[in-house]
Design a protein around this motif. Structure first.
Motif, PDB file in Angstrom:
ATOM      1  N   VAL A 362      37.199  48.714  45.587  1.00  9.18           N
ATOM      2  CA  VAL A 362      37.881  47.580  46.210  1.00  9.18           C
ATOM      3  C   VAL A 362      39.368  47.717  45.924  1.00  9.18           C
ATOM      4  CG1 VAL A 362      38.089  45.077  46.347  1.00  9.18           C
ATOM      5  CG2 VAL A 362      35.858  46.112  45.888  1.00  9.18           C
ATOM      6  N   GLU A 363      40.171  47.537  46.947  1.00  8.75           N
ATOM      7  CA  GLU A 363      41.620  47.674  46.799  1.00  8.75           C
ATOM      8  C   GLU A 363      42.272  46.396  47.297  1.00  8.75           C
ATOM      9  OE1 GLU A 363      44.584  50.302  45.410  1.00  8.75           O
ATOM     10  OE2 GLU A 363      42.607  51.066  45.948  1.00  8.75           O
ATOM     11  N   ALA A 364      42.893  45.635  46.392  1.00  9.20           N
ATOM     12  CA  ALA A 364      43.579  44.401  46.763  1.00  9.20           C
ATOM     13  C   ALA A 364      45.092  44.593  46.663  1.00  9.20           C
ATOM     14  CB  ALA A 364      43.133  43.243  45.870  1.00  9.20           C
ATOM     15  N   VAL A 400      34.797  35.798  48.617  1.00  7.78           N
ATOM     16  CA  VAL A 400      35.898  36.404  47.880  1.00  7.78           C
ATOM     17  C   VAL A 400      36.985  35.356  47.639  1.00  7.78           C
ATOM     18  CG1 VAL A 400      37.643  38.234  47.886  1.00  7.78           C
ATOM     19  CG2 VAL A 400      35.401  38.641  48.936  1.00  7.78           C
ATOM     20  N   TYR A 401      37.481  35.295  46.399  1.00 10.27           N
ATOM     21  CA  TYR A 401      38.558  34.363  46.068  1.00 10.27           C
ATOM     22  C   TYR A 401      39.412  34.966  44.956  1.00 10.27           C
ATOM     23  CZ  TYR A 401      35.313  33.104  42.303  1.00 10.27           C
ATOM     24  OH  TYR A 401      34.457  33.150  41.230  1.00 10.27           O
ATOM     25  N   ILE A 448      49.393  38.226  36.917  1.00  4.40           N
ATOM     26  CA  ILE A 448      48.124  38.963  36.877  1.00  4.40           C
ATOM     27  C   ILE A 448      47.095  38.130  37.628  1.00  4.40           C
ATOM     28  CG2 ILE A 448      46.316  39.953  35.436  1.00  4.40           C
ATOM     29  CD1 ILE A 448      48.356  40.270  33.213  1.00  4.40           C
ATOM     30  N   ILE A 449      46.536  38.707  38.667  1.00  4.78           N
ATOM     31  CA  ILE A 449      45.596  37.983  39.532  1.00  4.78           C
ATOM     32  C   ILE A 449      44.287  38.766  39.593  1.00  4.78           C
ATOM     33  CG2 ILE A 449      45.194  37.102  41.866  1.00  4.78           C
ATOM     34  CD1 ILE A 449      48.246  37.015  42.197  1.00  4.78           C
ATOM     35  N   GLU A 450      43.185  38.090  39.386  1.00  6.31           N
ATOM     36  CA  GLU A 450      41.867  38.700  39.478  1.00  6.31           C
ATOM     37  C   GLU A 450      41.227  38.342  40.810  1.00  6.31           C
ATOM     38  OE1 GLU A 450      40.596  38.919  34.749  1.00  6.31           O
ATOM     39  OE2 GLU A 450      39.852  37.258  35.992  1.00  6.31           O
ATOM     40  N   VAL A 451      40.486  39.304  41.352  1.00  7.48           N
ATOM     41  CA  VAL A 451      39.794  39.109  42.617  1.00  7.48           C
ATOM     42  C   VAL A 451      38.296  39.086  42.345  1.00  7.48           C
ATOM     43  CG1 VAL A 451      39.528  39.942  44.992  1.00  7.48           C
ATOM     44  CG2 VAL A 451      41.638  40.429  43.739  1.00  7.48           C
ATOM     45  N   TYR A 452      37.620  38.052  42.827  1.00  7.80           N
ATOM     46  CA  TYR A 452      36.193  37.867  42.568  1.00  7.80           C
ATOM     47  C   TYR A 452      35.413  37.825  43.874  1.00  7.80           C
ATOM     48  CZ  TYR A 452      37.036  36.659  37.653  1.00  7.80           C
ATOM     49  OH  TYR A 452      37.392  36.683  36.315  1.00  7.80           O
ATOM     50  N   ASN A 453      34.191  38.305  43.804  1.00 11.25           N
ATOM     51  CA  ASN A 453      33.190  38.050  44.840  1.00 11.25           C
ATOM     52  C   ASN A 453      32.055  37.294  44.169  1.00 11.25           C
ATOM     53  OD1 ASN A 453      31.683  38.229  47.300  1.00 11.25           O
ATOM     54  ND2 ASN A 453      30.506  39.915  46.381  1.00 11.25           N
ATOM     55  N   LEU A 457      33.828  40.181  39.110  1.00 14.23           N
ATOM     56  CA  LEU A 457      35.207  40.650  39.174  1.00 14.23           C
ATOM     57  C   LEU A 457      35.227  42.001  39.894  1.00 14.23           C
ATOM     58  CD1 LEU A 457      38.212  40.419  38.313  1.00 14.23           C
ATOM     59  CD2 LEU A 457      37.564  41.629  36.192  1.00 14.23           C
ATOM     60  N   ILE A 458      35.939  42.058  41.014  1.00  9.73           N
ATOM     61  CA  ILE A 458      35.936  43.294  41.801  1.00  9.73           C
ATOM     62  C   ILE A 458      37.272  44.023  41.769  1.00  9.73           C
ATOM     63  CG2 ILE A 458      34.070  42.615  43.357  1.00  9.73           C
ATOM     64  CD1 ILE A 458      36.135  41.671  45.357  1.00  9.73           C
ATOM     65  N   ASP A 459      38.347  43.340  41.359  1.00 12.36           N
ATOM     66  CA  ASP A 459      39.634  44.025  41.268  1.00 12.36           C
ATOM     67  C   ASP A 459      40.617  43.145  40.513  1.00 12.36           C
ATOM     68  OD1 ASP A 459      41.429  46.078  41.555  1.00 12.36           O
ATOM     69  OD2 ASP A 459      42.100  45.459  43.537  1.00 12.36           O
ATOM     70  N   THR A 460      41.660  43.765  39.968  1.00 11.33           N
ATOM     71  CA  THR A 460      42.753  43.049  39.313  1.00 11.33           C
ATOM     72  C   THR A 460      44.065  43.556  39.891  1.00 11.33           C
ATOM     73  OG1 THR A 460      41.475  42.813  37.271  1.00 11.33           O
ATOM     74  CG2 THR A 460      43.854  42.499  37.122  1.00 11.33           C
ATOM     75  N   GLU A 461      44.945  42.611  40.287  1.00  8.99           N
ATOM     76  CA  GLU A 461      46.180  42.981  40.962  1.00  8.99           C
ATOM     77  C   GLU A 461      47.360  42.317  40.247  1.00  8.99           C
ATOM     78  OE1 GLU A 461      48.754  44.624  43.922  1.00  8.99           O
ATOM     79  OE2 GLU A 461      46.816  45.133  43.043  1.00  8.99           O
ATOM     80  N   THR A 462      48.507  42.982  40.271  1.00  8.50           N
ATOM     81  CA  THR A 462      49.737  42.413  39.714  1.00  8.50           C
ATOM     82  C   THR A 462      50.770  42.266  40.825  1.00  8.50           C
ATOM     83  OG1 THR A 462      50.609  44.596  39.142  1.00  8.50           O
ATOM     84  CG2 THR A 462      49.336  43.445  37.453  1.00  8.50           C
TER      85      THR A 462
END
Length: 472
Positions: A362-364, A400-401, A448-453, A457-462
């Protein structure tokens, strides 16, 4: 310095005559062990080429190069624009591999693996042999008046060439837009897919032009690889070579005479039959040495071996050999230059494998909306962002949120609380982030933002948060 007479061939190519007009190549039907091996290898590669865009593994097309939608599948592994660095590494591995094999074995790729050579020599030229006959029959037909026989054979050839070009265009299109889309185009009919029909017609006529007219000039004029090999080859490279030491000897080549002892006469083993020239698909004389037109197809090896056997002389006058083997009788060695290329190839392969293991499913991406400044909302500062979430997996994400981990604040999606991302697709949208001004570290604060389904936890983005400059 004046030029030697036997070097005049370097100023011209076989497909162009002295007046600058096209000189047609009428190649003799090749026969022999090397041709048989190339034929079976070509059948395998053709089967692979025609089936690859219609094979799926885990729902992914085996090979896909969809430039328009920026989707690429290599051996069923999907690559997105976010994976472009991996794609670049793959291309570099291909280039270095080609350079290594060229340094070691010359233009072997062209003769054995190149799609242009396989289609030209193993498909279209074989059709031509079947319809028009061998070299002599083709020459006679070209000089013949346009009578019933010539019209029938030419129209038959042109029609068959067009049908095969149409099939190749369909397969080529399947690599670009996907095998499913091509099948859909066939089942629904061309009237419902005019854009695809136009692309198919263009590709068909491109392939038809190449194989009915341009032919071997692709290898000689259009392809840069022949010029590249001139910079990569050296005296230790194994190539299709004429043994000039044995073929010329003291006196030189001469016609065969049963009553003559060529050992005592000093004449070379080459009987000057010129069949190696007649069988060459690019029309060169291999006895002149390495030339950029030579695609290492081995047709001259098979033809020369057949002649040597018929006159009772040893085979191998034309063979796979290096210049040092012919002149100095030295065996093939893995040179320092080859070791250098091999080392680079090993390093690139290791980097590629490492990138595959580190690659995320997963790429956010979350970026500040261009041209938008921060806004005051009471004690909070608000920024607006655009986001993209790429789902590279084989299952859908239904809920996804985003969750702001650092610093404390709130994330609000525009128009929804969560969203869906289907398999092998991406979703994009807009969101707002609000943070209390007291929690900001300056005019730029790292988030720091986490992506969830659901709860996974499916990805972490900055990303950066823009705030006012004049706060305490």
């Amino acid at each position: 310095m004046s030029k030697l007479p036997d070097e005049d061939f370097r100023d011209s190519i076989a497909t162009i005559d002295k007046q600058g007009k096209r000189s047609w190549i009428f190649a003799k039907i090749p026969k022999g062990k090397f041709y048989d091996r190339r034929k079976w290898l070509s059948y395998f590669l053709l089967l692979f080429l025609f089936s690859a865009p219609f094979i799926k593994i885990n729902g992914n097309q085996f090979l896909l190069f969809n430039v328009l939608e920026r989707k690429f599948n290599i051996f069923s592994f999907p690559f997105w624009p976010q994976d472009f660095h991996i794609f670049v590494i793959i291309m570099l591995i291909g280039v270095v591999s080609l350079a290594l094999f060229t340094v070691a074995f010359g233009r072997i790729f062209c003769g054995w693996f190149c799609p242009q050579t396989i289609f030209m020599e193993m498909v279209f030229r074989r059709i031509e042999f079947w319809i028009e006959g061998d070299r002599g029959a083709q020459i006679r037909l070209s000089k013949q008046d346009w009578d019933g026989e010539k019209i029938r054979k030419r129209i038959t050839k042109w029609f068959v060439f067009y049908v095969v070009s149409f099939l190749i265009a369909n397969v080529f299109l399947a690599y670009l837009i996907g095998g499913d889309e091509v099948i859909k185009f066939i089942t629904e009919g061309p009237l419902h897919n005019t854009k695809t029909l136009i692309a198919l017609i263009i590709f068909t006529y491109v392939f038809y032009f190449i194989y009915i007219s341009f032919r071997e000039q692709v290898c000689i004029i259009a392809c840069p690889y022949g010029r590249l090999q001139g910079a990569l080859l050296d005296n230790k490279s194994i190539i299709v070579a004429y043994d000039h030491v044995r073929g010329e000897k003291e006196v030189g080549r001469a016609k065969f005479n049963k009553q003559e002892d060529r050992v005592t006469s000093g004449k070379g083993d080459c009987i000057d039959c010129k069949l190696c020239v007649h069988v060459c698909p690019t029309g060169i004389d291999i006895r002149n040495g390495t030339q950029l037109e030579c695609i290492n197809c081995t047709a001259c090896i098979d033809e020369c071996d057949s002649i040597m056997e018929s006159v009772g002389l040893p085979k191998g006058l034309i063979r796979y050999a290096s210049e040092d083997e012919i002149v100095k009788k030295e065996k093939f060695v893995f040179t320092t230059r080859m070791k250098g290329y091999a080392s680079v190839l090993l390093i690139l392969t290791g980097v590629f494998i490492g990138m595959l293991f580190l690659r995320n499913d997963v790429e956010a991406t979350i970026l500040n909306l261009p041209g938008q400044m921060f806004q005051h909302k009471g004690e909070n500062i608000s920024n607006v962002y655009t986001f993209k979430v790429v789902n590279k997996t084989e299952h859908d994400f239904d809920n996804v949120y985003f969750k702001l981990v650092y610093p404390k604040g709130t994330i609000k999606l525009v128009g929804k609380d969560s969203f869906k991302v289907k398999k092998q697709e991406l979703s994009e949208g807009t969101l707002f982030i609000e943070i209390n001004q007291a929690l900001l570290e300056g005019d730029k604060t790292n988030l720091i933002i986490e992506v969830y389904n659901d709860r996974e936890l499916i990805d972490t983005e900055t990303t950066n948060f823009i705030g006012p400059r004049s706060f305490n």
